[in-house]
Design an enzyme around this catalytic site. Structure first.
Site, PDB file in Angstrom:
ATOM      1  N   ASP A  67       1.150  -5.979   2.887  1.00 17.47           N
ATOM      2  CA  ASP A  67       1.319  -5.337   1.529  1.00 17.47           C
ATOM      3  C   ASP A  67       2.492  -5.380   1.010  1.00 17.47           C
ATOM      4  OD1 ASP A  67       2.387  -3.668   3.295  1.00 17.47           O
ATOM      5  OD2 ASP A  67       0.994  -1.884   2.907  1.00 17.47           O
ATOM      6  N   ASN A 131      -2.125   9.793   5.942  1.00 16.53           N
ATOM      7  CA  ASN A 131      -3.523  10.192   5.522  1.00 16.53           C
ATOM      8  C   ASN A 131      -4.462   9.261   5.958  1.00 16.53           C
ATOM      9  OD1 ASN A 131      -2.873   7.745   4.299  1.00 16.53           O
ATOM     10  ND2 ASN A 131      -3.153   8.490   2.230  1.00 16.53           N
ATOM     11  N   HIS A 133      -4.172   5.837   6.008  1.00 16.39           N
ATOM     12  CA  HIS A 133      -4.265   4.416   5.684  1.00 16.39           C
ATOM     13  C   HIS A 133      -3.900   3.425   6.349  1.00 16.39           C
ATOM     14  CE1 HIS A 133      -0.077   4.829   3.109  1.00 16.39           C
ATOM     15  NE2 HIS A 133      -0.023   4.167   4.214  1.00 16.39           N
ATOM     16  N   GLU A 138      -5.969   2.991   0.930  1.00 15.73           N
ATOM     17  CA  GLU A 138      -5.965   4.688   0.772  1.00 15.73           C
ATOM     18  C   GLU A 138      -7.218   5.123   0.990  1.00 15.73           C
ATOM     19  OE1 GLU A 138      -3.103   5.831   0.863  1.00 15.73           O
ATOM     20  OE2 GLU A 138      -1.810   5.650  -0.796  1.00 15.73           O
TER      21      GLU A 138
HETATM   22  C1  GLP Z   1       3.294   2.612   4.359  1.00 16.29           C
HETATM   23  C2  GLP Z   1       2.874   1.120   4.449  1.00 16.29           C
HETATM   24  C3  GLP Z   1       1.857   1.037   5.738  1.00 16.29           C
HETATM   25  C4  GLP Z   1       2.673   1.533   6.781  1.00 16.29           C
HETATM   26  C5  GLP Z   1       2.464   3.115   6.512  1.00 16.29           C
HETATM   27  C6  GLP Z   1       3.183   4.091   7.544  1.00 16.29           C
HETATM   28  O1  GLP Z   1       3.248   3.297   3.167  1.00 16.29           O
HETATM   29  N1  GLP Z   1       2.373   0.699   3.360  1.00 16.29           N
HETATM   30  O2  GLP Z   1       1.795  -0.387   6.037  1.00 16.29           O
HETATM   31  O3  GLP Z   1       1.825   1.514   7.823  1.00 16.29           O
HETATM   32  O4  GLP Z   1       2.904   3.729   5.349  1.00 16.29           O
HETATM   33  O5  GLP Z   1       4.629   4.057   7.444  1.00 16.29           O
HETATM   34  P1  GLP Z   1       5.752   4.459   8.520  1.00 16.29           P
HETATM   35  O6  GLP Z   1       5.537   3.340   9.524  1.00 16.29           O
HETATM   36  O7  GLP Z   1       6.914   4.401   7.762  1.00 16.29           O
HETATM   37  O8  GLP Z   1       5.251   5.796   8.865  1.00 16.29           O
END
Ligand code: GLP
Length: 239
Positions: A67, A131, A133, A138
């Site tokens: 992403d 959440n 995702h 989402e």
């Molecule tokens: C982000 C990314 C995801 C990631 C997730 C968790 O927003 N878009 O690809 O896996 O949220 O992030 P973190 O590892 O910082 O908790």
């Protein structure tokens, strides 16, 4: 699905590096899907150390990222391109022309075509949002969704505000690989660490498969490895 709970973040990251490094050794010309966020940073550090010891090379890999934010320039410190360059690609021998991100300006469907032309993703690394995702899919994302532009949930904007000076600086939109595209990867490595992920982990791995919990789609994939630390695994009933 193989679920492995490690003692702490370091142990989880090192086990994840074992999985990724051995997949690269098995298929040095493979297509590897990378994720951003704080979760895989330890994995990437460990991969860099292995590269420096001559244990792994990225020279023939194709990389595909999950992403990217819309509205940040590629050299913006919070863009995912910058993140990958800073945390992994800039420290290993990956070939810049073999690095791919979902297009922030172009046609999102072209990204799925690119992955298809490469014969699919051999190993996709995933983190998990609080959440539930995956990528920026989402809650409510269709399980048959493809790469597309999405609006970020306010909880995601709040979660990610820690990386920006002000919450208002967090982009409202992103382009993400779709759930169907993720599920077409031959193998998936899901990482989650910390107590703030425990609920999303339990709902994704043990709850009903529902589009309200994007991570629950992984239950239908035949080849998923889940690596957790103890805090993230705390709400699982099967230990
Ligand atoms: C982000 C990314 C995801 C990631 C997730 C968790 O927003 N878009 O690809 O896996 O949220 O992030 P973190 O590892 O910082 O908790």
């Amino acid at each position: 699905m193989v679920i492995d709970c490690l003692e702490n973040y370091e142990a989880m990251s090192s086990r994840a590096a074992d999985v990724v490094a051995s997949a690269i050794s098995e298929k040095p010309t493979g297509v590897f899907g990378f994720a951003t966020g704080s979760t895989p940073v330890g994995l990437y550090k460990s991969l860099i150390a292995r590269y420096q010891r001559g244990e792994v090379t990225f020279s023939k890999l194709t990389t595909i990222n999950l992403d990217e934010y819309i509205g940040l320039s590629a050299d913006h410190e919070q863009s995912y391109r910058f993140f990958m360059q800073h945390n992994l690609f800039g420290h290993v021998d990956v070939q810049p022309e073999c690095v791919h991100f979902p297009p922030v300006n172009g046609e999102p469907a072209a990204f799925d075509d690119l992955i298809r032309n490469k014969k699919g993703i051999d190993l996709q690394i995933l983190g998990l949002g609080s959440n539930g995702h995956i990528g920026f899919n989402e809650p409510g994302s269709a399980f048959d969704s493809r790469t597309r532009v999405v609006e970020l949930e306010s909880s995601t904007i709040r979660d990610n505000a820690r990386f920006f000076e002000h919450q208002r600086d967090v982009p409202r939109q992103a382009v993400t690989m779709g759930i169907k595209t993720i599920l077409e990867a031959h193998q998936i490595l899901l990482l989650a660490s910390g107590a703030n992920k425990a609920n999303a982990v339990a709902r994704s791995l043990e709850g009903p498969q529902t589009e309200n919990v994007p991570g629950s789609c992984l239950q239908s994939h035949p080849n998923v490895i889940v690596l957790l630390d103890e805090a993230a695994a705390a709400r699982l009933t099967t230990k």
